[in-house]
Structure formats: C-alpha cells, structure tokens
Motif scaffolding. Structure first.
Motif, PDB file in Angstrom:
ATOM      1  N   LEU A  15      12.615   3.042  -6.793  1.00  0.00           N
ATOM      2  CA  LEU A  15      12.305   4.182  -5.926  1.00  0.00           C
ATOM      3  C   LEU A  15      10.808   4.456  -5.915  1.00  0.00           C
ATOM      4  CD1 LEU A  15      13.049   6.682  -4.229  1.00  0.00           C
ATOM      5  CD2 LEU A  15      13.408   7.896  -6.389  1.00  0.00           C
ATOM      6  N   LEU A  16      10.189   4.483  -7.086  1.00  0.00           N
ATOM      7  CA  LEU A  16       8.755   4.743  -7.170  1.00  0.00           C
ATOM      8  C   LEU A  16       7.949   3.635  -6.494  1.00  0.00           C
ATOM      9  CD1 LEU A  16       8.527   6.189 -10.788  1.00  0.00           C
ATOM     10  CD2 LEU A  16       8.447   7.442  -8.623  1.00  0.00           C
ATOM     11  N   ALA A  17       8.388   2.401  -6.645  1.00  0.00           N
ATOM     12  CA  ALA A  17       7.706   1.286  -5.986  1.00  0.00           C
ATOM     13  C   ALA A  17       7.815   1.424  -4.464  1.00  0.00           C
ATOM     14  CB  ALA A  17       8.297  -0.050  -6.446  1.00  0.00           C
ATOM     15  N   ASP A  18       8.991   1.807  -3.982  1.00  0.00           N
ATOM     16  CA  ASP A  18       9.165   2.010  -2.543  1.00  0.00           C
ATOM     17  C   ASP A  18       8.285   3.152  -2.037  1.00  0.00           C
ATOM     18  OD1 ASP A  18      10.989  -0.054  -2.375  1.00  0.00           O
ATOM     19  OD2 ASP A  18      12.756   1.264  -2.407  1.00  0.00           O
ATOM     20  N   VAL A  75       4.777   1.898  -1.618  1.00  0.00           N
ATOM     21  CA  VAL A  75       4.663   1.069  -0.411  1.00  0.00           C
ATOM     22  C   VAL A  75       4.559   1.975   0.824  1.00  0.00           C
ATOM     23  CG1 VAL A  75       5.919  -0.546   1.080  1.00  0.00           C
ATOM     24  CG2 VAL A  75       5.784  -0.958  -1.385  1.00  0.00           C
ATOM     25  N   MET A  76       5.360   3.024   0.876  1.00  0.00           N
ATOM     26  CA  MET A  76       5.329   3.938   2.026  1.00  0.00           C
ATOM     27  C   MET A  76       4.002   4.674   2.102  1.00  0.00           C
ATOM     28  SD  MET A  76       9.157   5.515   2.320  1.00  0.00           S
ATOM     29  CE  MET A  76       9.760   5.439   0.651  1.00  0.00           C
ATOM     30  N   GLU A  90       1.105   3.648   0.929  1.00  0.00           N
ATOM     31  CA  GLU A  90       0.082   2.682   1.334  1.00  0.00           C
ATOM     32  C   GLU A  90       0.124   2.444   2.836  1.00  0.00           C
ATOM     33  OE1 GLU A  90       0.363  -0.924  -0.979  1.00  0.00           O
ATOM     34  OE2 GLU A  90       0.228   0.206  -2.857  1.00  0.00           O
ATOM     35  N   ALA A  91       1.314   2.434   3.416  1.00  0.00           N
ATOM     36  CA  ALA A  91       1.456   2.228   4.855  1.00  0.00           C
ATOM     37  C   ALA A  91       0.791   3.365   5.637  1.00  0.00           C
ATOM     38  CB  ALA A  91       2.917   2.112   5.249  1.00  0.00           C
ATOM     39  N   LEU A  92       0.796   4.560   5.087  1.00  0.00           N
ATOM     40  CA  LEU A  92       0.164   5.700   5.741  1.00  0.00           C
ATOM     41  C   LEU A  92      -1.344   5.734   5.536  1.00  0.00           C
ATOM     42  CD1 LEU A  92       2.723   8.507   4.872  1.00  0.00           C
ATOM     43  CD2 LEU A  92       2.441   7.323   7.051  1.00  0.00           C
ATOM     44  N   GLY A  93      -1.831   4.982   4.573  1.00  0.00           N
ATOM     45  CA  GLY A  93      -3.253   4.984   4.249  1.00  0.00           C
ATOM     46  C   GLY A  93      -4.139   4.336   5.282  1.00  0.00           C
ATOM     47  N   ASP A  94      -3.593   3.564   6.169  1.00  0.00           N
ATOM     48  CA  ASP A  94      -4.401   2.865   7.181  1.00  0.00           C
ATOM     49  C   ASP A  94      -4.712   3.702   8.373  1.00  0.00           C
ATOM     50  OD1 ASP A  94      -4.494   0.651   5.580  1.00  0.00           O
ATOM     51  OD2 ASP A  94      -2.726  -0.256   6.485  1.00  0.00           O
TER      52      ASP A  94
END
Length: 119
Positions: free
Chosen positions: A106-109, A112-113, A115-119
């Motif tokens: 869960l924490l890994a997911d 990832v989410m 990081e996807a918003l960081g762009d």
C-alpha cells in the motif's frame, strides 16, 4: 486531522509546509506549493499565516534570483514537534487494521501515485 491540528493552531497545509521545511530548509514558495499540492497563491496565504504566527522566516528580498528561501523558527520547530505527535497518532489509527504484509505494498503504491502527481 483538521481537528487535531486546530488544537495546535495549525491547518493541514500549514502542517505540511512545516514538515517539508523541517526536511528541506530554505525551500521557496514554488517548492512548497509543489510539495503540498497547492497553488502558489495558496502557498503564499499559508506562508503569510505561518510568518505572522512567528513559525517561519522569509527574507524581504532575494539575494539571488527571485526565490525567497523559507526557514523554520525555533517556535516553528516547537509547534511542529507538538503537532507531529497528534498526526502520527492519527496515522497509526488509519493503518492499524491493515495487515502488515499488505501495508508495504500500500505504501509503495501511494509513493507511485504521489510521484505521478509530481510532474
């Protein structure tokens, strides 16, 4: 979390800024906006409240470029420490019913989410 942080005189965005500044002193308004997922204008409002409360310092003018580096004051560090206990207790309550073998995934997911918003 809103209720718990109100008891410490903070909002969630203010707490998020204090946490980021504790990890990375000297961030700019733009850096803090990105790190807390708010607009620059909203970050300015948050920073103004923190500055008025004596929790951060921010120079009146930039030495290089336009960015104004933000730093926690001793009062800001103290308020963060006090509020952190309340936030961590809420986090513990949130994850207490998640099986340990599922928590890591869960924490890994979530990473990832984010990081996807960081762009």
């Amino acid at each position: 979390m809103d209720k718990a942080l109100r008891e410490h005189g903070l909002t969630v965005p203010q707490y998020s800024c204090l946490e980021l500044l504790d990890e990375q002193p000297g961030l700019s308004n733009a850096d803090l906006a990105r790190g807390t997922f708010v607009t620059r204008q909203s970050a300015n409002v948050v920073l103004r409240g923190l500055r008025d409360g004596g929790l951060i310092t921010r120079p009146a003018s930039a030495q290089h470029g336009r960015a104004l580096p933000v730093h926690l004051t001793p009062a800001g560090q103290e308020r963060l420490r006090a509020a952190r206990g309340a936030v961590y207790a809420i986090e513990q309550r949130m994850i207490s019913n998640v099986a340990p073998d599922r928590l890591a995934a869960l924490l890994a997911d979530l990473d990832v989410m984010a990081e996807a918003l960081g762009d």
